[in-house]
Design a protein around this motif. Structure first.
Motif, PDB file in Angstrom:
ATOM      1  N   ARG A 148      98.929  32.279  74.987  1.00 16.72           N
ATOM      2  CA  ARG A 148      98.596  33.131  76.123  1.00 16.72           C
ATOM      3  C   ARG A 148      99.318  32.638  77.365  1.00 16.72           C
ATOM      4  O   ARG A 148      99.431  31.434  77.582  1.00 16.72           O
ATOM      5  CB  ARG A 148      97.093  33.130  76.395  1.00 16.72           C
ATOM      6  N   ASN A 149      99.769  33.576  78.167  1.00 17.75           N
ATOM      7  CA  ASN A 149     100.356  33.287  79.479  1.00 17.75           C
ATOM      8  C   ASN A 149      99.677  34.235  80.464  1.00 17.75           C
ATOM      9  O   ASN A 149      99.956  35.437  80.469  1.00 17.75           O
ATOM     10  CB  ASN A 149     101.865  33.508  79.444  1.00 17.75           C
ATOM     11  N   LEU A 150      98.766  33.697  81.276  1.00 15.07           N
ATOM     12  CA  LEU A 150      97.911  34.537  82.120  1.00 15.07           C
ATOM     13  C   LEU A 150      97.922  34.033  83.554  1.00 15.07           C
ATOM     14  O   LEU A 150      97.944  32.825  83.803  1.00 15.07           O
ATOM     15  CB  LEU A 150      96.476  34.536  81.594  1.00 15.07           C
ATOM     16  N   ILE A 151      97.882  34.974  84.489  1.00 20.54           N
ATOM     17  CA  ILE A 151      97.787  34.649  85.916  1.00 20.54           C
ATOM     18  C   ILE A 151      96.559  35.354  86.481  1.00 20.54           C
ATOM     19  O   ILE A 151      96.372  36.551  86.265  1.00 20.54           O
ATOM     20  CB  ILE A 151      99.050  35.089  86.678  1.00 20.54           C
ATOM     21  N   ASP A 162     102.321  36.203  82.815  1.00 19.69           N
ATOM     22  CA  ASP A 162     101.191  37.132  82.846  1.00 19.69           C
ATOM     23  C   ASP A 162     101.290  38.218  81.767  1.00 19.69           C
ATOM     24  O   ASP A 162     100.827  39.333  81.956  1.00 19.69           O
ATOM     25  CB  ASP A 162     101.086  37.779  84.233  1.00 19.69           C
ATOM     26  N   CYS A 163     101.875  37.872  80.636  1.00 17.30           N
ATOM     27  CA  CYS A 163     102.066  38.884  79.585  1.00 17.30           C
ATOM     28  C   CYS A 163     100.841  39.046  78.695  1.00 17.30           C
ATOM     29  O   CYS A 163     100.774  39.959  77.878  1.00 17.30           O
ATOM     30  CB  CYS A 163     103.274  38.540  78.724  1.00 17.30           C
ATOM     31  N   GLY A 164      99.870  38.123  78.819  1.00 18.81           N
ATOM     32  CA  GLY A 164      98.715  38.207  77.925  1.00 18.81           C
ATOM     33  C   GLY A 164      98.952  37.382  76.679  1.00 18.81           C
ATOM     34  O   GLY A 164      99.293  36.207  76.754  1.00 18.81           O
ATOM     35  N   ILE A 165      98.819  38.008  75.504  1.00 15.02           N
ATOM     36  CA  ILE A 165      98.875  37.291  74.232  1.00 15.02           C
ATOM     37  C   ILE A 165     100.232  37.466  73.561  1.00 15.02           C
ATOM     38  O   ILE A 165     100.824  38.539  73.589  1.00 15.02           O
ATOM     39  CB  ILE A 165      97.761  37.794  73.298  1.00 15.02           C
ATOM     40  N   LEU A 166     100.695  36.371  72.955  1.00 10.17           N
ATOM     41  CA  LEU A 166     101.876  36.387  72.092  1.00 10.17           C
ATOM     42  C   LEU A 166     101.449  35.914  70.712  1.00 10.17           C
ATOM     43  O   LEU A 166     100.893  34.827  70.565  1.00 10.17           O
ATOM     44  CB  LEU A 166     102.953  35.445  72.647  1.00 10.17           C
ATOM     45  N   TRP A 215      89.723  34.203  83.840  1.00  7.96           N
ATOM     46  CA  TRP A 215      91.158  34.055  83.611  1.00  7.96           C
ATOM     47  C   TRP A 215      91.796  35.386  83.223  1.00  7.96           C
ATOM     48  O   TRP A 215      92.946  35.646  83.534  1.00  7.96           O
ATOM     49  CB  TRP A 215      91.399  33.038  82.508  1.00  7.96           C
ATOM     50  N   LEU A 216      91.045  36.244  82.533  1.00  2.00           N
ATOM     51  CA  LEU A 216      91.679  37.390  81.914  1.00  2.00           C
ATOM     52  C   LEU A 216      91.503  38.690  82.693  1.00  2.00           C
ATOM     53  O   LEU A 216      92.252  39.637  82.490  1.00  2.00           O
ATOM     54  CB  LEU A 216      91.115  37.588  80.501  1.00  2.00           C
ATOM     55  N   SER A 217      90.515  38.738  83.595  1.00  2.00           N
ATOM     56  CA  SER A 217      90.179  40.012  84.218  1.00  2.00           C
ATOM     57  C   SER A 217      91.307  40.551  85.094  1.00  2.00           C
ATOM     58  O   SER A 217      91.413  41.757  85.288  1.00  2.00           O
ATOM     59  CB  SER A 217      88.905  39.872  85.045  1.00  2.00           C
ATOM     60  N   ASN A 218      92.142  39.683  85.637  1.00  2.00           N
ATOM     61  CA  ASN A 218      93.204  40.146  86.517  1.00  2.00           C
ATOM     62  C   ASN A 218      94.584  40.080  85.869  1.00  2.00           C
ATOM     63  O   ASN A 218      95.596  40.251  86.535  1.00  2.00           O
ATOM     64  CB  ASN A 218      93.196  39.315  87.802  1.00  2.00           C
ATOM     65  N   ALA A 219      94.613  39.796  84.555  1.00  2.00           N
ATOM     66  CA  ALA A 219      95.893  39.823  83.858  1.00  2.00           C
ATOM     67  C   ALA A 219      96.350  41.269  83.712  1.00  2.00           C
ATOM     68  O   ALA A 219      95.538  42.185  83.605  1.00  2.00           O
ATOM     69  CB  ALA A 219      95.771  39.189  82.486  1.00  2.00           C
ATOM     70  N   ARG A 220      97.634  41.468  83.704  1.00  3.66           N
ATOM     71  CA  ARG A 220      98.140  42.813  83.485  1.00  3.66           C
ATOM     72  C   ARG A 220      97.775  43.276  82.085  1.00  3.66           C
ATOM     73  O   ARG A 220      97.579  42.471  81.193  1.00  3.66           O
ATOM     74  CB  ARG A 220      99.658  42.823  83.679  1.00  3.66           C
ATOM     75  N   ASN A 221      97.657  44.554  81.895  1.00  2.00           N
ATOM     76  CA  ASN A 221      97.212  45.115  80.625  1.00  2.00           C
ATOM     77  C   ASN A 221      98.116  44.643  79.495  1.00  2.00           C
ATOM     78  O   ASN A 221      99.307  44.946  79.487  1.00  2.00           O
ATOM     79  CB  ASN A 221      97.254  46.649  80.714  1.00  2.00           C
TER      80      ASN A 221
END
Length: 504
Positions: free
Chosen positions: A12-15, A116-120, A186-192
């Motif tokens: 995960r890469n999250l902002i 901020d891509c979410g899951i890989l 951590w996840l609520s403001n990540a891009r879709n």
């Protein structure tokens, strides 16, 4: 690179922008072959500044195949005047054990994640569950689960297939597609994440009172049904493991004895032990009447943060001044208990007089466990007879309502010796410490068919064991030596053995 030794499951890469200044979190989940107890696992990564870093991973859980483990690495970063966020990230995974080094570096190209891509997902995955061997808290009745799919997988329906009884019965629960699933800090403001090649599906599983849940994921497309069953091992959700500690106390023969009893109590608290089986429990002889205030099991129990339930009995006079016996301490309720001679001798002045205590313990979410704390004689002094008596007693007590039976303690037989082979040849009880720490040696000794091989036990000097009755609703998932020079220090002429058990 060898994908069998280490494999990326997902990263995960999250902002998050909820905080000021913004923060970025990187997390990596990987499957690691259990080649040896001592291993190092880490992630080599670089952000947009092209500076490479090493991020250590930590053990998360043992996979159900028993031959591999889940490891996790995480790092978070805060934007400030002196530091930027990593942004886009490249990375590779490394596993070091047995003087060898294994990599998963995406076949030499390294993995890449946009900021901020979410899951890989790892290259070998089309979909994956977010709960790898997750722990169900005591009393927890339901758990939220997600599954991530590649957009290239045109899913029409995703279904959770699950069981609480090892697939004797099975249930189904549907997943629902969520366009904006992220719902924590951590996840609520990540891009879709659906914009970046992945879909996230969600469900809530009703755990009820289950100790362990196995599940598989079915993804239906127009052409086929694709299954994710964790490489054939199933995913699992389970309660915290049952922890059993065995220790011979050396019958008050230690220097600084009182301090060592306090140290044992401290370790039981810090290690969150559930059941303790003690041997060479001492209390002053007092003309054979004993002295409860001096009983070492009682002293240890009273020094716990919250005293356990305690059962104890003695068998013979030890070191000319003590009643020497055995004890069981349990965090969980003891439904009933019993003590019985397993030796022909019953003379309290004979060291060959041996008595065992049994406690039937009611473990939440698991059921009734029969636990025996034993201190048997050496092979030449009656071990075979005593073990047979103990085994027959345990068989009589193992009724249909009992989930598992454990024979614990000091058996005075070295691993691989004639006495140990006597236990193996009974085809009824297995050495759980060996199973947990040396699965390959365990399989060579406790074979379902064929002659056992004892070559792997040549340097094994143990005489203390936890033997589990075959067919019991438990399995050892980890083992640890305690009260040695490296772990809490010596408190006896024996080490302690701590085993963690889960449902099979």
């Amino acid at each position: 690179m060898n994908m069998n030794e280490i494999t990326l499951l997902y990263a995960r890469n999250l902002i998050t922008r909820r905080t000021t200044p913004p923060r970025q979190m990187l997390s990596f989940v990987m499957r690691v072959a259990n080649l040896a107890y001592d291993k190092e696992v880490d992630v080599s990564w670089a952000g947009e500044d092209e500076v490479w870093h090493k991020l250590p991973a930590s053990f998360h859980a043992t996979a159900d195949d028993g031959a591999s483990e889940y490891w996790v690495a995480q790092a978070s970063f805060t934007l400030d005047e002196d530091a930027t966020l990593p942004g886009n990230v490249r990375f590779a995974l490394c596993h070091r054990s047995r003087n060898a080094e294994y990599w998963d570096n995406n076949q030499g190209s390294n993995y890449a994640m946009d900021a901020d891509c979410g899951i890989l997902l790892g290259n070998q995955r089309q979909l994956i569950s977010s709960a790898l061997d997750a722990v169900l808290a005591t009393g927890q009745k339901e758990i939220a689960l997600t599954v991530t799919l590649r957009n290239s997988l045109p899913a029409r329906r995703v279904t959770l297939h699950w069981t609480t009884d090892n697939w004797q019965t099975a249930r189904k629960t549907p997943y629902r597609f969520r366009r904006n699933y992220w719902d924590n800090e951590w996840l609520s403001n990540a891009r879709n994440p659906n914009q970046y090649g992945y879909q996230v599906w969600h469900t809530t599983l009703k755990a009820a009172d289950a100790f362990r849940i196995q599940y598989r994921i079915a993804c239906e497309t127009a052409q086929q049904v694709i299954w994710d069953d964790n490489a054939g091992a199933d995913y699992t959700l389970q309660r915290p493991p049952l922890k059993v500690l065995i220790l011979n106390l050396h019958c008050c023969q230690e220097e600084n004895q009182d301090r060592k009893l306090s140290l044992i109590a401290r370790a039981i608290d810090e290690l969150a032990v559930d059941i303790v089986c003690l041997q060479e429990v001492a209390e002053l002889w007092n003309d054979g009447r004993g002295d409860w205030q001096s009983n070492t099991a009682r002293i240890i129990n009273e020094r716990l943060a919250a005293p356990f339930q305690l059962v104890t009995d003695w068998s013979h006079k030890g070191f000319e001044r003590y009643r020497e016996g055995v004890a069981i301490l349990s965090r969980h309720p003891i439904a009933r208990h019993q003590a019985r001679f397993v030796s022909t001798a019953q003379d309290p002045h004979s060291i060959h007089t041996r008595k065992v205590v049994m406690a039937q313990i009611k473990v939440p979410h698991l059921g009734l466990l029969n636990v025996f704390s034993s201190h048997l004689s050496w092979w030449n002094d009656g071990f075979a007879e005593q073990f047979d008596n103990l085994r027959r007693w345990a068989t009589d007590e193992h009724t249909a309502h009992v989930a598992a039976s454990l024979l614990c303690g000091d058996f005075n037989i070295e691993a691989g010796s004639r006495g140990y082979r006597f236990v193996v040849d009974s085809h009824e009880y297995d050495d759980q410490y060996l199973r947990a720490v040396s699965p390959q040696v365990f399989r060579s000794v406790f074979r379902p068919d064929g002659a056992p091989s004892y070559d792997g036990l040549r340097d094994d000097r143990r005489i203390d064991y936890v033997f589990l009755r075959r067919g019991s609703a438990l399995r050892a998932v980890s083992g640890r030596v305690v009260f040695n020079d490296h772990d809490y220090g010596r408190v006896s002429d024996h080490c302690g053995y701590l085993l963690s058990f889960a449902a099979p």
